[in-house]
Design a protein around this motif. Structure first.
Motif, short mmCIF file in Angstrom:
data_model
loop_
_atom_site.label_atom_id
_atom_site.label_comp_id
_atom_site.label_asym_id
_atom_site.label_seq_id
_atom_site.Cartn_x
_atom_site.Cartn_y
_atom_site.Cartn_z
N VAL A 16 21.87 38.46 27.04
CA VAL A 16 23.24 38.69 27.11
C VAL A 16 23.63 40.01 27.74
N LYS A 17 23.32 41.10 26.95
CA LYS A 17 23.69 42.39 27.31
C LYS A 17 23.05 42.67 28.65
N ASP A 75 43.65 38.95 17.68
CA ASP A 75 43.74 38.83 19.00
C ASP A 75 42.46 39.10 19.80
N VAL A 76 41.80 38.30 20.00
CA VAL A 76 40.45 38.45 20.48
C VAL A 76 40.08 37.12 21.46
N LYS A 77 39.49 37.30 22.60
CA LYS A 77 39.27 36.10 23.42
C LYS A 77 37.83 35.81 23.01
N ILE A 78 37.45 34.48 22.95
CA ILE A 78 36.18 34.04 22.52
C ILE A 78 35.58 33.16 23.52
N GLY A 79 34.10 33.45 24.16
CA GLY A 79 33.65 32.44 24.77
C GLY A 79 32.24 32.23 24.12
N PHE A 80 31.94 31.03 24.53
CA PHE A 80 30.43 30.67 23.87
C PHE A 80 29.52 30.41 24.92
N VAL A 81 28.27 31.01 24.69
CA VAL A 81 27.20 31.15 25.13
C VAL A 81 26.07 30.36 24.38
N THR A 82 25.53 29.00 24.79
CA THR A 82 24.97 28.12 23.76
C THR A 82 24.26 27.22 24.30
N ARG A 99 37.55 29.97 25.43
CA ARG A 99 37.98 30.47 26.81
C ARG A 99 36.88 29.71 27.77
N PHE A 100 35.74 29.67 27.26
CA PHE A 100 34.88 28.96 27.87
C PHE A 100 33.48 28.71 27.12
N VAL A 101 32.79 27.73 27.69
CA VAL A 101 31.49 27.40 26.95
C VAL A 101 30.33 27.30 28.09
N LEU A 102 29.43 28.51 28.00
CA LEU A 102 28.30 28.52 28.93
C LEU A 102 27.16 27.99 28.51
N SER A 103 26.55 27.29 29.22
CA SER A 103 25.24 26.54 28.54
C SER A 103 24.09 27.60 28.96
N LYS A 104 23.17 27.65 27.88
CA LYS A 104 21.60 28.37 28.16
C LYS A 104 20.73 27.47 28.63
N PRO A 105 19.99 27.91 29.48
CA PRO A 105 19.69 29.22 30.20
C PRO A 105 20.88 29.30 31.24
N TYR A 112 29.21 35.90 34.99
CA TYR A 112 30.22 36.66 35.63
C TYR A 112 31.57 35.75 35.98
N GLN A 113 31.37 34.38 36.57
CA GLN A 113 32.35 33.63 36.92
C GLN A 113 33.19 33.13 35.62
N ALA A 114 32.55 32.95 34.60
CA ALA A 114 32.89 32.57 33.19
C ALA A 114 33.95 33.58 32.51
N MET A 115 33.56 34.94 33.00
CA MET A 115 34.34 35.94 32.32
C MET A 115 35.46 36.34 33.37
N LEU A 116 35.37 36.16 34.56
CA LEU A 116 36.48 36.59 35.46
C LEU A 116 38.03 36.10 35.13
N PRO A 117 37.99 34.66 34.71
CA PRO A 117 39.48 34.47 34.23
C PRO A 117 40.07 35.38 33.09
N LEU A 118 39.26 35.77 32.05
CA LEU A 118 39.45 36.52 31.15
C LEU A 118 40.16 38.01 31.61
N LEU A 119 39.24 38.62 32.56
CA LEU A 119 39.66 39.85 33.18
C LEU A 119 40.83 39.91 34.01
N ASP A 120 41.33 38.75 34.58
CA ASP A 120 42.49 38.41 35.39
C ASP A 120 43.52 38.45 34.47
N GLU A 121 43.42 38.02 33.22
CA GLU A 121 44.50 38.04 32.28
C GLU A 121 44.97 39.23 31.84
N GLU A 122 44.04 40.36 31.37
CA GLU A 122 44.39 41.37 31.32
C GLU A 122 44.98 42.12 32.46
#
Length: 294
Positions: A16-17, A75-82, A99-105, A112-122
């Motif tokens: 993930v990192k 106050d934190v945004k949580i998304g799942f990578v699972t 905020r999203f549920v991203l399936s492994k693998p 990037y697409q999953a996180m983009l709406p979170l950045l737009d919110e900021e």
């Protein structure tokens, strides 16, 4: 921006990192946690902006972590990578505030697409101010071509290219910061080192071996940097505030050796707030320049 990665697998934490870095978030502060209990303690103390959590973990699962965060009103945004794929459970997570549920693998692009709406919110939260100035009117590609070639001894070909997210291939890069008469930053030009070298070399009329030497060393001589500085000063006179009729002035040119959250956010701007071009000289190769409204 602070990102907390929560997974009981050290290998998955590393994956993930690495993916975040590939998506352009390498400049963000990151911490790791191996279960929900550890993650909750870090959230309360460190206050991350985004948590990327696994679902099934010992001590406290991801969905239990989400419930604990909601209960504590953190106050934190949580998304799942699972690996969880059951539709009912995924819907349960979203109803609880995931905020999203991203399936492994997963791929870097999917993350990037999953996180983009979170950045737009900021971005939307930051731009909600009532006195936000109007967007700067950016120059057309033809105007950029005219300005650049007014300084060049060798013709610089400038073509529009599709906009896209920031990527580490831009690094190192230079940021030209433009301000209005009130000294507010209103636009930023980002040019990768290859593009900067092409601009500078075209003004000097250098041959290809000398340009290659500059690019390989990642160091531009002071005299050539001064020429680029003059070019960007003229470029600022083509950045117009449509409300006041004022043109912008070059405030500074800064070197960026690594990614930064603000840099990444700039590349998330919509097309109407940016202009993206490729710079090329025959025998020099190509580089890239992006100008965005701030």
């Amino acid at each position: 921006m602070k990102i907390l990665i929560v997974d009981d697998s050290k290998a998955m934490q590393a994956i993930v990192k690495r993916s975040l870095k590939a998506c352009g978030y390498g400049g963000c502060d990151m911490q790791l946690a191996s279960d929900g209990v550890e993650a909750l303690a870090i959230i309360k103390q460190w206050h991350p902006d985004i948590v990327l959590s696994d679902w099934y973990m010992p001590k406290m699962t991801g969905i239990e972590l989400l419930a604990a965060v909601n209960k504590a009103q953190l106050d934190v945004k949580i998304g799942f990578v699972t690996s969880e794929t059951e539709a009912v459970k995924i819907q349960q997570a979203k109803q609880a505030g995931a905020r999203f549920v991203l399936s492994k693998p997963f791929t870097d692009e999917a993350l990037y697409q999953a996180m983009l709406p979170l950045l737009d919110e900021e971005d939307n939260e930051a731009s909600a101010s009532q006195d936000r100035p109007e967007l700067i009117r950016l120059p057309k590609v033809e105007a950029i071509h005219t300005i650049v070639n007014a300084f060049a001894r060798k013709e610089v070909l400038i073509e529009s290219v599709p906009s896209g997210p920031f990527h580490n291939r831009w690094l190192p890069c230079f940021l030209a910061v433009f301000v209005d008469p009130a000294k507010r930053v209103r636009a930023v030009a980002v040019v990768d080192f290859a593009g900067l070298a092409i601009l500078a070399a075209s003004m000097e009329g250098l041959d290809d071996p000398k340009l290659r030497e500059i690019v390989n060393k990642k160091a531009l001589p002071k005299a050539m940097m001064a020429n680029v500085n003059r070019l960007f000063k003229v470029l600022g006179t083509n950045l117009l505030d449509p409300k006041t009729g004022d043109f912008l002035a070059l405030q500074s040119i800064n070197f960026a050796a690594k990614s930064m959250p603000k840099l990444e956010k700039m590349f998330n701007k919509p097309n109407q707030e940016r202009v993206d071009v490729e710079l090329a000289v025959l025998g020099y190769g190509q580089g890239y320049l992006t100008i965005v409204c701030s």
